[in-house]
Structure formats: C-alpha cells, structure tokens
Design a protein around this motif. Structure first.
Motif, short mmCIF file in Angstrom:
data_model
loop_
_atom_site.label_atom_id
_atom_site.label_comp_id
_atom_site.label_asym_id
_atom_site.label_seq_id
_atom_site.Cartn_x
_atom_site.Cartn_y
_atom_site.Cartn_z
N VAL A 282 -10.17 -3.03 5.09
CA VAL A 282 -8.97 -3.59 5.70
C VAL A 282 -8.11 -2.42 6.14
O VAL A 282 -7.89 -1.48 5.37
CB VAL A 282 -8.16 -4.46 4.71
N GLN A 283 -7.64 -2.46 7.36
CA GLN A 283 -6.74 -1.40 7.82
C GLN A 283 -5.53 -2.03 8.47
O GLN A 283 -5.53 -3.21 8.82
CB GLN A 283 -7.45 -0.43 8.76
N LEU A 284 -4.49 -1.24 8.57
CA LEU A 284 -3.28 -1.71 9.23
C LEU A 284 -2.55 -0.52 9.81
O LEU A 284 -2.81 0.62 9.44
CB LEU A 284 -2.37 -2.49 8.27
N THR A 285 -1.67 -0.81 10.73
CA THR A 285 -0.79 0.23 11.26
C THR A 285 0.64 -0.19 10.99
O THR A 285 0.94 -1.38 10.84
CB THR A 285 -0.98 0.44 12.78
N SER A 286 1.49 0.79 10.92
CA SER A 286 2.91 0.54 10.72
C SER A 286 3.66 1.60 11.51
O SER A 286 3.31 2.78 11.45
CB SER A 286 3.25 0.64 9.23
N GLY B 123 -2.00 -0.38 -2.55
CA GLY B 123 -3.29 0.31 -2.57
C GLY B 123 -3.75 0.88 -1.25
O GLY B 123 -4.82 1.51 -1.19
N PHE B 124 -3.01 0.69 -0.18
CA PHE B 124 -3.39 1.26 1.11
C PHE B 124 -3.07 2.75 1.10
O PHE B 124 -2.10 3.18 0.49
CB PHE B 124 -2.62 0.57 2.25
N GLU B 125 -3.91 3.54 1.78
CA GLU B 125 -3.70 4.97 1.89
C GLU B 125 -3.42 5.34 3.33
O GLU B 125 -4.10 4.85 4.24
CB GLU B 125 -4.96 5.71 1.42
#
Length: 150
Positions: A119-123, A138-140
């Motif tokens: 799972v990935q995301l951008t911010s 837990g996202f890096e």
C-alpha cells in the motif's frame, strides 16, 4: 467507532466529499465546491472502473470522511499488485477522534483482500501533521515524488 459505516461513495455523497477536499488551506486553492460538474464526470469514471474504490465514512446519516483506493497491477517486485491511497479527508468536526485511523486501517485491510502486496500513498510536502499520522500507522517515507501539471 462502531457507529461508523464505511461504504462505496454514491453520487449523492459528492457535495460532502468535495466540501471536505476543499476544507483546508491547500484544498481551498484547488477545489471548487460551488461547481460539482467536473466532480460528477470524474465520479462516473471512477464508478465504472473496478480498480477504483471511492469510499465514504458515514455517522448518523452524515458523510464524515472519505478516501480513494486505487488498485494497480504491476510487473515490478515480481508482478506485485499495489494499492494507492489518495484523497483522505475527515470532516473538521470529526478530526482527532480516530476516524482517520479507521479509514486507513480499512484501506489496508481492503488492499490485502484485493491481493495487493503493498500500500502506498502520497501526501503534499506541506502536510506535516499528515506525515506524522501516516508514520504512526506504519507507513515509511521511502520515496521522493514528482508531479508535472498538464
């Protein structure tokens, strides 16, 4: 938070979704809640694509959160399918109460169910509080992103 229902968004949710997208300094510069025409067209495209999961969180009949989960098959990482979380927004009256965590946990669980390996995301770089929130879950911060407006 058992009084929260997370479900697929419907066209009737658009005014609330767009209002949440516009309800911060960054969103206020790029969203147009007074004209839903482009959002309706985008919603039709999303609704027709089985790899797109636009969801809302509803409490007592009110739309109080949203996110979009996109599933992308790929060749890299030994043919791994990944999901991307975008457009996470929580209604201002609900912020700080755990709803964001619940939505992200839903997206991660749904990604597993859909066979995703990552799972990935951008911010946006200016959303420092959001970065801390994602790291707590837990996202890096592993990549540097680039965008080119067209």
């Amino acid at each position: 938070m058992s009084d929260i229902e997370i479900r697929r968004a419907t066209e009737s949710d658009l005014p609330a979704i767009v209002a949440m997208l516009a309800d911060d300094p960054l969103g206020a510069t790029r969203e147009s809640p007074d004209d839903l025409t482009p959002y309706r067209a985008a919603f039709e495209t999303l609704a027709a694509d089985p790899q797109q999961h636009l969801v809302v969180a509803v409490r007592a009949g009110q739309t109080v959160g949203t996110l979009q989960l996109t599933v992308i098959p790929g060749l890299s990482r030994r043919g791994a399918t990944r999901s991307i979380i975008e457009g996470v927004r929580i209604h201002r009256d609900e912020r700080g109460g755990g709803l964001g965590t619940q939505l992200i946990e839903w997206a991660v669980a749904e990604s597993r169910t859909l066979g995703c390996h990552m799972v990935q995301l951008t911010s946006d770089a200016t959303r420092i509080d959001a970065h801390r929130f994602y790291e707590r879950l837990g996202f890096e911060a592993s990549h540097l992103g680039f965008k080119l407006p067209l």
